[in-house]
Design a protein around this motif. Structure first.
Motif, PDB file in Angstrom:
ATOM      1  N   PHE A 111       1.242  -1.582  -9.683  1.00  0.00           N
ATOM      2  CA  PHE A 111       1.715  -2.696  -8.853  1.00  0.00           C
ATOM      3  C   PHE A 111       0.988  -2.722  -7.514  1.00  0.00           C
ATOM      4  O   PHE A 111       0.557  -3.770  -7.040  1.00  0.00           O
ATOM      5  CB  PHE A 111       3.223  -2.568  -8.641  1.00  0.00           C
ATOM      6  N   SER A 112       0.844  -1.562  -6.908  1.00  0.00           N
ATOM      7  CA  SER A 112       0.163  -1.473  -5.611  1.00  0.00           C
ATOM      8  C   SER A 112      -1.266  -1.989  -5.711  1.00  0.00           C
ATOM      9  O   SER A 112      -1.730  -2.758  -4.854  1.00  0.00           O
ATOM     10  CB  SER A 112       0.166  -0.030  -5.115  1.00  0.00           C
ATOM     11  N   SER A 113      -1.975  -1.586  -6.757  1.00  0.00           N
ATOM     12  CA  SER A 113      -3.359  -2.028  -6.936  1.00  0.00           C
ATOM     13  C   SER A 113      -3.445  -3.545  -7.068  1.00  0.00           C
ATOM     14  O   SER A 113      -4.331  -4.181  -6.479  1.00  0.00           O
ATOM     15  CB  SER A 113      -3.952  -1.365  -8.178  1.00  0.00           C
ATOM     16  N   MET A 114      -2.514  -4.134  -7.811  1.00  0.00           N
ATOM     17  CA  MET A 114      -2.492  -5.584  -7.982  1.00  0.00           C
ATOM     18  C   MET A 114      -2.297  -6.300  -6.648  1.00  0.00           C
ATOM     19  O   MET A 114      -3.011  -7.258  -6.321  1.00  0.00           O
ATOM     20  CB  MET A 114      -1.351  -5.990  -8.943  1.00  0.00           C
ATOM     21  N   MET A 115      -1.346  -5.826  -5.854  1.00  0.00           N
ATOM     22  CA  MET A 115      -0.963  -6.532  -4.638  1.00  0.00           C
ATOM     23  C   MET A 115      -1.949  -6.312  -3.484  1.00  0.00           C
ATOM     24  O   MET A 115      -2.236  -7.226  -2.718  1.00  0.00           O
ATOM     25  CB  MET A 115       0.446  -6.113  -4.204  1.00  0.00           C
TER      26      MET A 115
ATOM     27  N   ASP B 228      13.939   2.364   7.158  1.00  0.00           N
ATOM     28  CA  ASP B 228      15.293   1.840   6.971  1.00  0.00           C
ATOM     29  C   ASP B 228      15.444   1.173   5.607  1.00  0.00           C
ATOM     30  O   ASP B 228      16.468   1.319   4.935  1.00  0.00           O
ATOM     31  CB  ASP B 228      15.634   0.837   8.074  1.00  0.00           C
ATOM     32  N   LEU B 229      14.412   0.420   5.197  1.00  0.00           N
ATOM     33  CA  LEU B 229      14.484  -0.268   3.910  1.00  0.00           C
ATOM     34  C   LEU B 229      14.563   0.738   2.761  1.00  0.00           C
ATOM     35  O   LEU B 229      15.353   0.565   1.825  1.00  0.00           O
ATOM     36  CB  LEU B 229      13.266  -1.174   3.726  1.00  0.00           C
TER      37      LEU B 229
ATOM     38  N   SER C  21       0.845  -1.197   0.000  1.00  0.00           N
ATOM     39  CA  SER C  21       0.000   0.000   0.000  1.00  0.00           C
ATOM     40  C   SER C  21       0.883   1.251   0.000  1.00  0.00           C
ATOM     41  O   SER C  21       0.404   2.357  -0.246  1.00  0.00           O
ATOM     42  CB  SER C  21      -0.927   0.007   1.220  1.00  0.00           C
ATOM     43  N   ASP C  22       2.168   1.067   0.273  1.00  0.00           N
ATOM     44  CA  ASP C  22       3.158   2.152   0.283  1.00  0.00           C
ATOM     45  C   ASP C  22       3.791   2.235  -1.105  1.00  0.00           C
ATOM     46  O   ASP C  22       4.508   1.324  -1.532  1.00  0.00           O
ATOM     47  CB  ASP C  22       4.213   1.857   1.349  1.00  0.00           C
ATOM     48  N   LEU C  23       3.562   3.318  -1.829  1.00  0.00           N
ATOM     49  CA  LEU C  23       4.039   3.436  -3.204  1.00  0.00           C
ATOM     50  C   LEU C  23       5.563   3.483  -3.294  1.00  0.00           C
ATOM     51  O   LEU C  23       6.150   3.033  -4.284  1.00  0.00           O
ATOM     52  CB  LEU C  23       3.436   4.663  -3.873  1.00  0.00           C
ATOM     53  N   ASP C  24       6.232   4.019  -2.277  1.00  0.00           N
ATOM     54  CA  ASP C  24       7.700   4.042  -2.302  1.00  0.00           C
ATOM     55  C   ASP C  24       8.280   2.632  -2.173  1.00  0.00           C
ATOM     56  O   ASP C  24       9.299   2.317  -2.787  1.00  0.00           O
ATOM     57  CB  ASP C  24       8.240   4.928  -1.173  1.00  0.00           C
ATOM     58  N   ILE C  25       7.619   1.791  -1.386  1.00  0.00           N
ATOM     59  CA  ILE C  25       8.032   0.393  -1.290  1.00  0.00           C
ATOM     60  C   ILE C  25       7.778  -0.314  -2.624  1.00  0.00           C
ATOM     61  O   ILE C  25       8.584  -1.137  -3.083  1.00  0.00           O
ATOM     62  CB  ILE C  25       7.296  -0.325  -0.155  1.00  0.00           C
ATOM     63  N   CYS C  26       6.666   0.029  -3.257  1.00  0.00           N
ATOM     64  CA  CYS C  26       6.366  -0.549  -4.577  1.00  0.00           C
ATOM     65  C   CYS C  26       7.459  -0.213  -5.587  1.00  0.00           C
ATOM     66  O   CYS C  26       7.785  -1.029  -6.452  1.00  0.00           O
ATOM     67  CB  CYS C  26       5.018  -0.042  -5.087  1.00  0.00           C
ATOM     68  N   LYS C  27       8.040   0.962  -5.474  1.00  0.00           N
ATOM     69  CA  LYS C  27       9.109   1.352  -6.401  1.00  0.00           C
ATOM     70  C   LYS C  27      10.343   0.466  -6.222  1.00  0.00           C
ATOM     71  O   LYS C  27      11.048   0.168  -7.194  1.00  0.00           O
ATOM     72  CB  LYS C  27       9.458   2.826  -6.204  1.00  0.00           C
TER      73      LYS C  27
END
Length: 338
Positions: A255-259, A325-326, A203-209
């Protein structure tokens, strides 16, 4: 049909339970705690087909010859399972079901190639506790022959066994499809590092990137190797290839929408499920497969190498990273690449 399912985790238990429900004589093989729970209370399956309590034979190893053996352990546990059950693996149909692309080659070191059938599962399951799994979503069970020596009649035997329990799809391009499925499983690593569900994490777009950049790098290595990506029955390869052609922001939203919409129930991914059970994960056979391929081509895969290292860090320490951190770790990695 007498069927042995070696591996009583999320997928193995689901397969064993549904095949038993269809009238087959199923023996489920797994670790002692899991097997004892199933013996005591039956196998409990909840999720998209409702709640079921299925009683079936369960033990820590096979004790007789079967018509069909489904290898449902993780790839890293496959060799041990093949050695432990070696007495009953000859002259029977062996069906591999692991993520990644290495399981058929490992199996062929112990089993005649003519008896091996490979498969890809597109349905999802989560092991909640010993003897209890959640069937998160439906999907095809794709089967094919990984070696030219394989017997066509073995595909028909498996089709007959699974009919009515699963939606089966037979292909002549199982290896290309397994490379494509590898990229679907690429997503498992990040929830494993953060200790959260797919839905929460992506749900976090930066993580999706971060996920998008892992896929980009992996596809570059695949293309350099000459390996073929083949569309899955209901998942055309263009669906994720599109993610590397549009802008990073747009790719992250897609990607976020899919997951996020994978399932009503939380989906944790196979790697995190292993870590929660304090077992080694299959990361070396997912993102690590790209790293090995890159090494063999004298190329670099720094992002996937980093993600493999981070997963092993979590395995060894038992401590999850946080999102901040990630993001910082991968910002530094991207800056170095640039």
């Amino acid at each position: 049909m007498k069927i042995g399912v070696i591996g009583a985790g999320a997928i193995g238990a689901l397969v064993g339970g549904y095949l038993k429900e269809k009238g087959h004589d199923v023996s489920l093989v797994g670790r002692p705690k899991n097997i004892q729970a199933i013996k005591n209370n039956g196998l409990i399956i909840e999720g998209v087909r409702g709640r079921k309590n299925i009683f079936l034979d369960a033990d820590i190893k096979l004790n007789e010859k079967k018509d069909l053996i489904v290898l449902a352990t993780k790839t890293q546990d496959l060799k041990e399972a093949l050695i432990t059950n070696a007495d009953f693996l000859k002259d029977t149909v062996i069906l591999t079901i692991q993520n990644g692309v290495s399981s058929d080659v490992i199996t062929s070191l112990f089993v005649d190639k003519k008896n091996i059938v490979s498969s890809i599962v597109m349905f999802g399951s989560t092991c909640i506790e010993e003897g209890r799994v959640i069937h998160n979503f439906e999907g095809e069970w794709i089967i094919g022959l990984p070696f030219k020596e394989g017997k066509i009649e073995n595909l028909e035997k498996i089709r007959q066994a699974a009919e009515g329990a699963f939606e089966l799809y037979i292909t002549q391009e199982i290896i290309g499809m397994k490379w494509t499925k590898l990229f679907i499983n690429f997503n498992n690593c990040i929830p494993a590092i953060l200790g959260k569900s797919m839905q929460e994490v992506f749900s976090d777009l930066d993580i999706c990137k971060i996920a998008i950049n892992l896929i980009r790098e992996g596809i570059d290595i695949i293309e350099a190797s000459g390996a073929m990506l083949v569309s899955l029955p209901k998942f055309p390869k263009e669906r994720f290839l599109r993610l590397i052609t549009v802008s990073e922001d747009e790719a992250a939203k897609i990607f976020s929408s899919m997951m996020v919409n994978l399932s009503k129930e939380p989906v944790y991914g196979s790697i995190l499920q292993s870590i929660k059970r304090r077992r080694p994960s299959e990361i070396d056979y997912i993102n690590g497969e790209i790293v090995s391929l890159a090494d063999g081509l004298n190329l670099n895969a720094p992002l996937n190498k980093k993600i493999v290292k981070l997963v092993h860090n979590v395995e060894n320490s038992g401590k999850f990273f946080n999102e901040k951190d990630l993001k910082e770790i991968f910002k530094e990695e991207q800056d170095e690449i640039s």
